[in-house]
Design an enzyme around this catalytic site. Sequence first.
Site, PDB file in Angstrom:
ATOM      1  CG  HIS A  46      40.615-121.699 -56.058  1.00 50.71           C
ATOM      2  ND1 HIS A  46      40.738-121.425 -54.714  1.00 50.71           N
ATOM      3  CD2 HIS A  46      41.266-122.872 -56.265  1.00 50.71           C
ATOM      4  CE1 HIS A  46      41.446-122.389 -54.139  1.00 50.71           C
ATOM      5  NE2 HIS A  46      41.767-123.268 -55.045  1.00 50.71           N
ATOM      6  CB  CYS A  47      37.340-125.223 -55.271  1.00 48.69           C
ATOM      7  SG  CYS A  47      39.128-125.273 -55.128  1.00 48.69           S
ATOM      8  CB  ILE A  48      32.631-124.722 -54.016  1.00 51.38           C
ATOM      9  CG1 ILE A  48      33.383-125.662 -53.074  1.00 51.38           C
ATOM     10  CG2 ILE A  48      31.148-125.076 -53.994  1.00 51.38           C
ATOM     11  CD1 ILE A  48      32.954-125.564 -51.629  1.00 51.38           C
ATOM     12  CG  ASP A  51      37.120-126.661 -59.631  1.00 53.20           C
ATOM     13  OD1 ASP A  51      37.318-125.754 -60.467  1.00 53.20           O
ATOM     14  OD2 ASP A  51      37.952-126.987 -58.774  1.00 53.20           O
TER      15      ASP A  51
END
Length: 207
Positions: A46-48, A51
């Site tokens: 859910h990040c790299i 974001d």
Amino acid sequence: VNIALVNELKVIYAHMGIDVWEVIQAAATKPYGYMPFYPGPGLGGHCIPIDPFYLSWKAKEFNTEAKFIELAGEINTQMPFLVVDKLVKAMNDNLKKSISGSRILVIGVAYKKDIDDMRESPALKLIDLLEFKGAKISYHDPYVKKLNDKKSVELSSKNIKLQDALVITTDHTNVDYELIGKQAKLVIDTRNVMAKINNPNARILTA
């Protein structure tokens, strides 16, 4: 950016006949100033994958660009396509079979090992691409019991032998890679996990 760089090096080195995993292993012997990053079938979580693009979007509001972020995103997004290309070529070269109608077992659908999180997992894109090409897809993941209309199949000798090829997309530690090496015909290994298996019967290619 670091992950994109090592993914791009993997592609370049493959054309040169150089094993990127050996290069990383050698570089990691440096006692200071080096942190190893490893190639794979793409990015998940859910990040790299998401974001950094907030910054890229915000930069445009100020009439500037986050070029490294945009380029890294392009490289990492292409990885599942490259894995599929490697599989298609390997099946043609080694099995004399088309991908259409072939049975492919995907090992691991979580975005990283030993978790059940599938958010942005490159395995999902890989499955979509293979099904679009007509492949009959099943999967095994000890942490993900159900994926849309599919259920994780048992990793047994019988199930492995039924497959034309296996694609390792997530290197869960509780998968029997020895059994895969013994019973599979063809393995596309995106995590280099099969390098630890001694004298496998399968044809193993890194991707």
